[in-house]
Design a protein around this motif. Structure first.
Motif, PDB file in Angstrom:
ATOM      1  N   ALA A 189      27.163   1.116 -45.095  1.00 19.64           N
ATOM      2  CA  ALA A 189      28.135   0.949 -44.012  1.00 19.64           C
ATOM      3  C   ALA A 189      28.270  -0.513 -43.599  1.00 19.64           C
ATOM      4  O   ALA A 189      29.352  -0.969 -43.226  1.00 19.64           O
ATOM      5  N   PHE A 190      27.165  -1.251 -43.671  1.00 23.18           N
ATOM      6  CA  PHE A 190      27.208  -2.687 -43.361  1.00 23.18           C
ATOM      7  C   PHE A 190      28.153  -3.396 -44.330  1.00 23.18           C
ATOM      8  O   PHE A 190      29.000  -4.201 -43.909  1.00 23.18           O
ATOM      9  N   LEU A 191      28.018  -3.108 -45.608  1.00 28.93           N
ATOM     10  CA  LEU A 191      28.900  -3.719 -46.610  1.00 28.93           C
ATOM     11  C   LEU A 191      30.353  -3.327 -46.371  1.00 28.93           C
ATOM     12  O   LEU A 191      31.258  -4.154 -46.524  1.00 28.93           O
ATOM     13  N   GLY A 201      28.084  -4.951 -39.700  1.00 25.65           N
ATOM     14  CA  GLY A 201      28.741  -5.621 -40.814  1.00 25.65           C
ATOM     15  C   GLY A 201      29.991  -6.356 -40.378  1.00 25.65           C
ATOM     16  O   GLY A 201      30.270  -7.472 -40.847  1.00 25.65           O
ATOM     17  N   VAL A 202      30.740  -5.743 -39.479  1.00 29.49           N
ATOM     18  CA  VAL A 202      31.936  -6.395 -38.935  1.00 29.49           C
ATOM     19  C   VAL A 202      31.533  -7.680 -38.217  1.00 29.49           C
ATOM     20  O   VAL A 202      32.150  -8.744 -38.403  1.00 29.49           O
ATOM     21  N   ALA A 203      30.492  -7.598 -37.402  1.00 29.86           N
ATOM     22  CA  ALA A 203      30.032  -8.780 -36.658  1.00 29.86           C
ATOM     23  C   ALA A 203      29.553  -9.879 -37.600  1.00 29.86           C
ATOM     24  O   ALA A 203      29.777 -11.072 -37.355  1.00 29.86           O
ATOM     25  N   ILE A 228      37.716  -6.352 -34.223  1.00 35.03           N
ATOM     26  CA  ILE A 228      37.127  -5.329 -33.350  1.00 35.03           C
ATOM     27  C   ILE A 228      36.903  -4.042 -34.142  1.00 35.03           C
ATOM     28  O   ILE A 228      37.839  -3.522 -34.757  1.00 35.03           O
ATOM     29  N   PRO A 229      35.660  -3.511 -34.152  1.00 34.30           N
ATOM     30  CA  PRO A 229      35.412  -2.237 -34.842  1.00 34.30           C
ATOM     31  C   PRO A 229      35.709  -1.046 -33.923  1.00 34.30           C
ATOM     32  O   PRO A 229      35.414  -1.071 -32.730  1.00 34.30           O
ATOM     33  N   ILE A 230      36.305  -0.023 -34.480  1.00 35.88           N
ATOM     34  CA  ILE A 230      36.610   1.217 -33.768  1.00 35.88           C
ATOM     35  C   ILE A 230      35.913   2.352 -34.510  1.00 35.88           C
ATOM     36  O   ILE A 230      35.834   2.335 -35.738  1.00 35.88           O
ATOM     37  N   VAL A 231      35.421   3.344 -33.784  1.00 37.45           N
ATOM     38  CA  VAL A 231      34.851   4.518 -34.432  1.00 37.45           C
ATOM     39  C   VAL A 231      35.539   5.766 -33.898  1.00 37.45           C
ATOM     40  O   VAL A 231      35.834   5.875 -32.699  1.00 37.45           O
ATOM     41  N   ALA A 281      22.241  -7.021 -45.740  1.00 33.44           N
ATOM     42  CA  ALA A 281      22.240  -5.571 -45.561  1.00 33.44           C
ATOM     43  C   ALA A 281      20.971  -4.916 -46.095  1.00 33.44           C
ATOM     44  O   ALA A 281      20.473  -3.943 -45.509  1.00 33.44           O
ATOM     45  N   GLU A 282      20.438  -5.438 -47.205  1.00 30.01           N
ATOM     46  CA  GLU A 282      19.273  -4.788 -47.802  1.00 30.01           C
ATOM     47  C   GLU A 282      18.019  -4.911 -46.942  1.00 30.01           C
ATOM     48  O   GLU A 282      17.027  -4.229 -47.183  1.00 30.01           O
TER      49      GLU A 282
END
Length: 328
Positions: free
Chosen positions: A136-138, A171-173, A180-183, A323-324
């Motif tokens: 998800a980070f990627l 990941g967005v940050a 801006i991330p939305i969920v 991410a890892e």
């Protein structure tokens, strides 16, 4: 001379004797596929791909069964593999977890493994899971890099809040752009959820739900065909999801996070032949052991389908190094 002739005759006779059947395989592997069996374009097919690769490398017998999904049938299928002296027995999907929890106690000398589940507390059960946060980070990093609207979205199940917070949003940050991330947590219509995040301004959508993604991609492609200016698109996850791609929709699938279930299946067979099993601590308090596959070692991969993302390969590789290190 006579002795020599007799010796040659004996050698020829031996050479002409019928060849006996090959020795018994060193291992009999039982695999309990989930509902539908092979051809599901999901975990069953990914699991089979790993076993197929292992069969080319190792000598073992494979005994497959397929469940109808009921608890009684799952138990019946696992017991049938035990009766055939299969060891290890690999169950595909969390639906088998109650069955393995009971049978692992009843058959302590049999080694079991379960794919995509970490809820069975038994030393003879190898739980195989994947670092969803890392994938998800990627996806979040890649989405932020591509976004032109300044908003990206993740469509998820209600129980995936940690994947959003520790994975996608992080990941967005990390992309260090004003995005801006939305969920959107969904338990109903995926097409409605997709429409809602697009209406909110998101132009890249990461999907972590299970099942078919075709409905979501259709909405995105329809919106993208009408939209002027910056394109929109989707990042999905395999083998959690399967998707039907057409010539008119393929350009909207930007990338895919892949859980290497095939690699995990191959590894289980290889370890079993070496008389070993994964015993990494997944939950010390609950007594759950196995292996969590992540970016390190190639257990989580990002397949890039967008030319725009391909040009950002160096940045994505740098993000993968971050991410890892995320604890799953």
């Amino acid at each position: 001379m006579k002795t020599r002739l007799l010796l040659i005759a004996a050698i020829l006779a031996t050479a002409l004797m019928p060849v006996s059947a090959s020795a018994e395989p060193a291992l009999t592997v039982g695999v309990a596929y989930d509902i539908g069996g092979r051809g599901d374009r999901s975990f069953n097919d990914a699991s089979h791909a790993g076993l197929e690769k292992a069969q080319k490398q190792f000598d073992f017998e494979l005994v497959p069964v397929v469940t109808d999904g009921s608890s009684a049938d799952r138990e019946k299928r696992i017991r049938s593999l035990i009766a055939k002296n299969c060891d290890p027995i690999i169950a595909i999907g969390s639906g088998y977890s109650p069955t393995l929890q009971a049978l692992a106690v009843e058959y302590p000398s049999t080694h079991f493994a379960i794919i995509n589940d970490a809820s069975v507390a038994a030393l003879n059960v190898t739980s195989v899971i994947f670092a969803d946060n890392q994938g998800a980070f990627l996806a979040g990093f890649s989405s932020a890099q591509l976004s032109k609207s300044g908003k990206v979205a993740m469509i998820a199940n209600p129980d995936q809040a940690d994947i959003y917070k520790d994975g996608f949003s992080a990941g967005v940050a990390a992309a260090k752009r004003k995005v801006i991330p939305i969920v959107k947590y969904v338990s109903g219509s995926y097409s409605l959820a997709t429409t809602q995040v697009l209406d909110a301004g998101a132009d890249i959508v990461y999907v972590t739900t299970q099942g078919s993604d075709s409905e979501i991609l259709k909405v995105i492609a329809s919106r993208g065909a009408k939209k002027k200016g910056a394109p929109i698109g989707m990042i999905n996850v395999e083998p959690d999801q399967f998707i039907t791609i057409t010539n008119s929709t393929k350009r909207f699938l930007l990338a895919t996070v892949i859980k290497r279930v095939d690699k995990a299946m191959y590894d289980i067979v290889a370890l079993s032949l070496a008389k070993r099993q994964y015993l990494d601590i997944l939950d010390e308090n609950a007594g759950i052991y196995g292996r969590r596959y992540g970016i390190t070692g190639g257990g989580i991969e990002l397949t890039v389908r967008s030319n725009s993302l391909l040009r950002l390969s160096n940045s994505i590789n740098a993000a993968a190094a971050i991410a890892e290190k995320i604890p799953a």
